[in-house]
Design a protein around this motif. Structure first.
Motif, PDB file in Angstrom:
ATOM      1  N   VAL A  44       2.447   1.771  -3.449  1.00  0.00           N
ATOM      2  CA  VAL A  44       1.462   2.254  -4.421  1.00  0.00           C
ATOM      3  C   VAL A  44       1.187   3.739  -4.198  1.00  0.00           C
ATOM      4  O   VAL A  44       1.124   4.524  -5.154  1.00  0.00           O
ATOM      5  N   LEU A  45       1.024   4.138  -2.938  1.00  0.00           N
ATOM      6  CA  LEU A  45       0.759   5.549  -2.656  1.00  0.00           C
ATOM      7  C   LEU A  45       1.923   6.431  -3.088  1.00  0.00           C
ATOM      8  O   LEU A  45       1.716   7.519  -3.634  1.00  0.00           O
ATOM      9  N   VAL A  46       3.142   5.990  -2.845  1.00  0.00           N
ATOM     10  CA  VAL A  46       4.304   6.784  -3.254  1.00  0.00           C
ATOM     11  C   VAL A  46       4.371   6.867  -4.776  1.00  0.00           C
ATOM     12  O   VAL A  46       4.596   7.947  -5.345  1.00  0.00           O
ATOM     13  N   LEU A  47       4.163   5.737  -5.451  1.00  0.00           N
ATOM     14  CA  LEU A  47       4.238   5.738  -6.915  1.00  0.00           C
ATOM     15  C   LEU A  47       3.117   6.566  -7.546  1.00  0.00           C
ATOM     16  O   LEU A  47       3.323   7.179  -8.593  1.00  0.00           O
ATOM     17  N   VAL A  48       1.954   6.596  -6.932  1.00  0.00           N
ATOM     18  CA  VAL A  48       0.862   7.418  -7.443  1.00  0.00           C
ATOM     19  C   VAL A  48       1.113   8.892  -7.120  1.00  0.00           C
ATOM     20  O   VAL A  48       0.745   9.783  -7.887  1.00  0.00           O
ATOM     21  N   GLY A  49       1.753   9.156  -5.998  1.00  0.00           N
ATOM     22  CA  GLY A  49       2.006  10.532  -5.586  1.00  0.00           C
ATOM     23  C   GLY A  49       3.056  11.244  -6.409  1.00  0.00           C
ATOM     24  O   GLY A  49       3.004  12.472  -6.560  1.00  0.00           O
ATOM     25  N   ILE A  50       4.013  10.505  -6.959  1.00  0.00           N
ATOM     26  CA  ILE A  50       5.090  11.145  -7.737  1.00  0.00           C
ATOM     27  C   ILE A  50       4.540  11.891  -8.948  1.00  0.00           C
ATOM     28  O   ILE A  50       4.865  13.063  -9.137  1.00  0.00           O
ATOM     29  N   PRO A  51       3.697  11.274  -9.791  1.00  0.00           N
ATOM     30  CA  PRO A  51       3.163  12.061 -10.909  1.00  0.00           C
ATOM     31  C   PRO A  51       2.245  13.199 -10.462  1.00  0.00           C
ATOM     32  O   PRO A  51       2.118  14.204 -11.154  1.00  0.00           O
ATOM     33  N   MET A  52       1.624  13.033  -9.283  1.00  0.00           N
ATOM     34  CA  MET A  52       0.726  14.089  -8.810  1.00  0.00           C
ATOM     35  C   MET A  52       1.485  15.330  -8.348  1.00  0.00           C
ATOM     36  O   MET A  52       0.866  16.349  -8.067  1.00  0.00           O
ATOM     37  N   LEU A  53       2.808  15.256  -8.281  1.00  0.00           N
ATOM     38  CA  LEU A  53       3.582  16.454  -7.947  1.00  0.00           C
ATOM     39  C   LEU A  53       3.492  17.486  -9.065  1.00  0.00           C
ATOM     40  O   LEU A  53       3.503  18.685  -8.808  1.00  0.00           O
ATOM     41  N   ALA A  75       4.745   6.882   2.793  1.00  0.00           N
ATOM     42  CA  ALA A  75       5.906   6.742   3.684  1.00  0.00           C
ATOM     43  C   ALA A  75       5.463   6.334   5.086  1.00  0.00           C
ATOM     44  O   ALA A  75       6.134   5.536   5.747  1.00  0.00           O
ATOM     45  N   ALA A  76       4.327   6.853   5.544  1.00  0.00           N
ATOM     46  CA  ALA A  76       3.817   6.476   6.868  1.00  0.00           C
ATOM     47  C   ALA A  76       3.418   5.001   6.909  1.00  0.00           C
ATOM     48  O   ALA A  76       3.664   4.315   7.903  1.00  0.00           O
ATOM     49  N   CYS A  77       2.813   4.502   5.839  1.00  0.00           N
ATOM     50  CA  CYS A  77       2.443   3.086   5.784  1.00  0.00           C
ATOM     51  C   CYS A  77       3.677   2.194   5.804  1.00  0.00           C
ATOM     52  O   CYS A  77       3.716   1.187   6.517  1.00  0.00           O
ATOM     53  N   ILE A  78       4.687   2.572   5.050  1.00  0.00           N
ATOM     54  CA  ILE A  78       5.918   1.782   5.025  1.00  0.00           C
ATOM     55  C   ILE A  78       6.607   1.827   6.388  1.00  0.00           C
ATOM     56  O   ILE A  78       7.091   0.805   6.890  1.00  0.00           O
ATOM     57  N   ALA A  79       6.633   2.997   7.019  1.00  0.00           N
ATOM     58  CA  ALA A  79       7.257   3.107   8.334  1.00  0.00           C
ATOM     59  C   ALA A  79       6.503   2.270   9.366  1.00  0.00           C
ATOM     60  O   ALA A  79       7.115   1.649  10.238  1.00  0.00           O
ATOM     61  N   ALA A 130      -0.032  12.214  -0.705  1.00  0.00           N
ATOM     62  CA  ALA A 130       0.018  10.798  -1.070  1.00  0.00           C
ATOM     63  C   ALA A 130       1.382  10.208  -0.751  1.00  0.00           C
ATOM     64  O   ALA A 130       1.477   9.089  -0.216  1.00  0.00           O
ATOM     65  N   ILE A 131       2.454  10.934  -1.034  1.00  0.00           N
ATOM     66  CA  ILE A 131       3.795  10.439  -0.739  1.00  0.00           C
ATOM     67  C   ILE A 131       3.991  10.317   0.774  1.00  0.00           C
ATOM     68  O   ILE A 131       4.558   9.340   1.265  1.00  0.00           O
ATOM     69  N   GLY A 132       3.512  11.302   1.515  1.00  0.00           N
ATOM     70  CA  GLY A 132       3.613  11.233   2.970  1.00  0.00           C
ATOM     71  C   GLY A 132       2.825  10.071   3.555  1.00  0.00           C
ATOM     72  O   GLY A 132       3.281   9.395   4.483  1.00  0.00           O
ATOM     73  N   LEU A 177       0.831  -1.198   0.000  1.00  0.00           N
ATOM     74  CA  LEU A 177       0.000   0.000   0.000  1.00  0.00           C
ATOM     75  C   LEU A 177       0.870   1.255   0.000  1.00  0.00           C
ATOM     76  O   LEU A 177       0.606   2.206  -0.739  1.00  0.00           O
ATOM     77  N   GLY A 178       1.908   1.254   0.802  1.00  0.00           N
ATOM     78  CA  GLY A 178       2.816   2.397   0.848  1.00  0.00           C
ATOM     79  C   GLY A 178       3.510   2.640  -0.470  1.00  0.00           C
ATOM     80  O   GLY A 178       3.640   3.787  -0.920  1.00  0.00           O
TER      81      GLY A 178
END
Length: 50
Positions: free
Chosen positions: A12-21, A35-39, A30-32, A9-10
């Motif tokens: 996917v959120l990071v990969l989806v968040g990169i283009p949304m920048l 990162a919280a899910c991975i942590a 989304a990136i945050g 899940l983390g």
């Protein structure tokens, strides 16, 4: 199993968040969140001592 799910899940959120920048959307949020899910997946477990 839960750990693998949180990591996926983390990622996917990071990969989806990169283009949304550069595209419209909450990229940093989304990136945050990713990162919280991975942590949370790598958080040390509490001992079950009575």
């Amino acid at each position: 199993m839960r750990r693998i799910g949180l990591i996926l899940l983390g990622m996917v959120l990071v990969l989806v968040g990169i283009p949304m920048l550069v595209l419209p959307g909450p990229g940093l949020l989304a990136i945050g969140g990713g990162a919280a899910c991975i942590a949370r997946a790598f958080r040390p477990r509490r001992s079950q001592s009575a």
